[in-house]
Design an enzyme around this catalytic site. Structure first.
Site, mmCIF file in Angstrom:
data_model
loop_
_atom_site.group_PDB
_atom_site.id
_atom_site.type_symbol
_atom_site.label_atom_id
_atom_site.label_comp_id
_atom_site.label_asym_id
_atom_site.label_seq_id
_atom_site.Cartn_x
_atom_site.Cartn_y
_atom_site.Cartn_z
ATOM 1 C CB SER A 47 -0.920 0.007 1.222
ATOM 2 O OG SER A 47 -0.175 -0.180 2.408
ATOM 3 C CG ASP A 85 2.227 -6.612 1.313
ATOM 4 O OD1 ASP A 85 1.845 -7.755 1.641
ATOM 5 O OD2 ASP A 85 1.477 -5.624 1.296
ATOM 6 C CE LYS A 114 -0.222 -8.300 3.612
ATOM 7 N NZ LYS A 114 -0.739 -8.119 2.237
ATOM 8 C CD GLU A 116 -2.159 -8.717 -2.612
ATOM 9 O OE1 GLU A 116 -2.791 -8.803 -3.681
ATOM 10 O OE2 GLU A 116 -1.864 -7.627 -2.088
ATOM 11 C CD GLU A 184 -7.435 -5.436 1.524
ATOM 12 O OE1 GLU A 184 -6.354 -6.046 1.450
ATOM 13 O OE2 GLU A 184 -7.588 -4.264 1.146
HETATM 14 O O1 KIV Z 1 -0.476 -3.363 1.568
HETATM 15 C C1 KIV Z 1 -1.125 -3.324 2.624
HETATM 16 O O2 KIV Z 1 -1.105 -2.332 3.356
HETATM 17 C C2 KIV Z 1 -1.927 -4.490 2.981
HETATM 18 C C3 KIV Z 1 -2.893 -4.337 4.109
HETATM 19 C C4 KIV Z 1 -3.961 -3.420 3.726
HETATM 20 C C5 KIV Z 1 -3.402 -5.626 4.605
HETATM 21 O O3 KIV Z 1 -1.806 -5.506 2.388
#
Ligand code: KIV
Length: 285
Positions: A47, A85, A114, A116, A184
Site C-alpha cells: 500500500s 509484502d 506476506k 496474496e 481483506e
Molecule cells: O499493503 C497493505 O497495506 C496491505 C494491508 C492493507 C493488509 O496488504
C-alpha cells in the site's frame, strides 16, 4: 528492551484469544513510534505505493523499492514483528524467483513475508518459503494485486459458495505452512466463519470484529492519506489538518520575519560581531 514479538508469541496470542494488533509502516520514525506504542506487528505493505509514493495502484512498486522501505522500518522497529509484502510479480514468475526475493526482504530486516492469493502456484510458493525457513502470511478476500482480475475494489465472499471457496483456499494455505492469514474486505459473517474453521490466526481489514486481530493502513488511522478513506478505516487523528495548519503558521512567520527568533539563531561573540560592523563601513560592494 521489551521482549521481541515472534511467530511463537503470535501463536500464543492466538491460542489465548488475545487480539493481534497490526498497522502498516513505511519509514524509520513511524516504526519507532509504533514500536514504543506496543503494537504487536508492523506490515511494510505494498500500500506504500499508493499512500507514500502517490501511485494509483499497488502494482507499480517493485522489489528494489520494497527493500529500501523495509530497511528503513527495520532500523526503527526492534520489538514488534515486521512483516513485508512481496510486491506484484516478485513471486509469480517461479518458485526460485519467489525464494530469492523473499530472502532479500529477510536480509533487509523482514521477519516474515506476506503474499496474496490462494491458487495452486501460490500454495506451492508458500510451501517452499516455509520449507526454507521464511514465515509466510497469506492474504485472501480482496487482494489488491488481483484488482484488475477482480473488477476493481470489490467485497469478496459475498455468498455461501464464495465464502466456502475462500475457506478452501485458507485451509490449503494453512496446510502449505502459512502461519497467519489476512482477510481483506469480506462480510463479517464470512470472516468469522473462516476464522472458526481454520487453525491459524486471521487478521481482518474490513472483515468485522470476529477475526483474531486487525490491521489498518497507518495513513488512514492518522488521517494522512486524503485521496479516499475506506468505510472500514477508523480515523484516530487528523494529521492532514494539523500539518497544513503548521505549514501555514510557518509561512506566516517567515513572511512576517517572526521566524527565526533570538532563541533559534547562532550568535558571534560580541567583539567578533563588532569587527564585522566596523568592516562593513570599509567593505567595497
Ligand atoms: O499493503 C497493505 O497495506 C496491505 C494491508 C492493507 C493488509 O496488504
Amino acid at each position: 528492551m521489551a521482549k521481541q514479538v515472534t511467530t511463537e508469541t503470535i501463536r500464543k496470542f492466538y491460542e489465548t484469544g488475545k487480539k493481534i494488533t497490526m498497522l502498516t509502516c513505511y519509514d524509520y520514525s513511524t516504526g519507532k513510534m509504533l514500536d514504543a506504542s506496543g503494537i504487536d506487528c508492523v506490515l511494510v505493505g505494498d500500500s506504500l505505493a499508493m499512500v507514500a509514493l502517490g501511485y494509483d495502484t499497488t502494482h507499480k512498486i517493485g522489489i528494489d523499492e520494497m527493500k529500501i522501505f523495509t530497511q528503513a522500518v527495520a532500523r526503527g522497529v526492534h520489538r514488534a514483528f515486521t512483516i513485508v509484502d512481496m510486491p506484484f510479480m516478485s513471486y509469480h514468475t517461479s518458485i526460485e524467483d519467489a525464494a530469492k526475493n523473499a530472502g532479500e526482504l529477510i536480509r533487509c530486516g523482514a521477519k516474515a513475508v506476506k503474499i496474496e492469493g490462494g491458487n495452486d502456484f501460490i500454495i506451492s510458493v508458500v510451501k517452499h518459503l516455509t520449507n526454507i525457513g521464511i514465515p509466510v502470511v497469506a492474504h485472501l478476500g480482496f487482494t489488491p494485486q488481483f484488482m484488475h482480475a477482480l473488477g476493481g475494489y470489490k467485497i469478496q465472499g459475498k455468498n455461501f459458495d464464495k465464502t466456502m471457496r475462500i475457506l478452501e483456499q485458507a485451509k490449503e494455505l494453512e496446510k502449505a505452512g502459512a502461519f497467519m492469514l489476512v482477510l481483506e474486505m469480506v462480510p463479517s459473517e464470512a470472516a468469522e466463519f473462516i476464522t472458526k474453521n481454520i487453525n491459524i490466526p486471521t487478521i481482518g481489514i474490513g472483515a468485522g470484529v470476529n477475526t483474531s486481530g486487525q490491521v489498518l493502513v497507518i495513513d488512514d488511522i492518522l488521517g494522512k492519506y486524503s485521496n479516499f478513506t475506506p468505510k472500514f478505516a477508523r480515523k484516530y487523528a487528523d494529521i492532514c489538518t494539523t500539518t497544513e495548519s503548521a505549514i501555514k503558521n510557518y509561512i506566516n512567520d517567515v513572511e512576517n520575519s517572526t521566524f527565526p527568533c533570538e532563541d533559534e539563531i547562532f550568535k558571534l561573540e560580541k567583539d567578533e560581531s563588532e569587527k564585522l560592523n566596523d568592516h562593513s563601513y570599509t567593505y567595497n560592494k
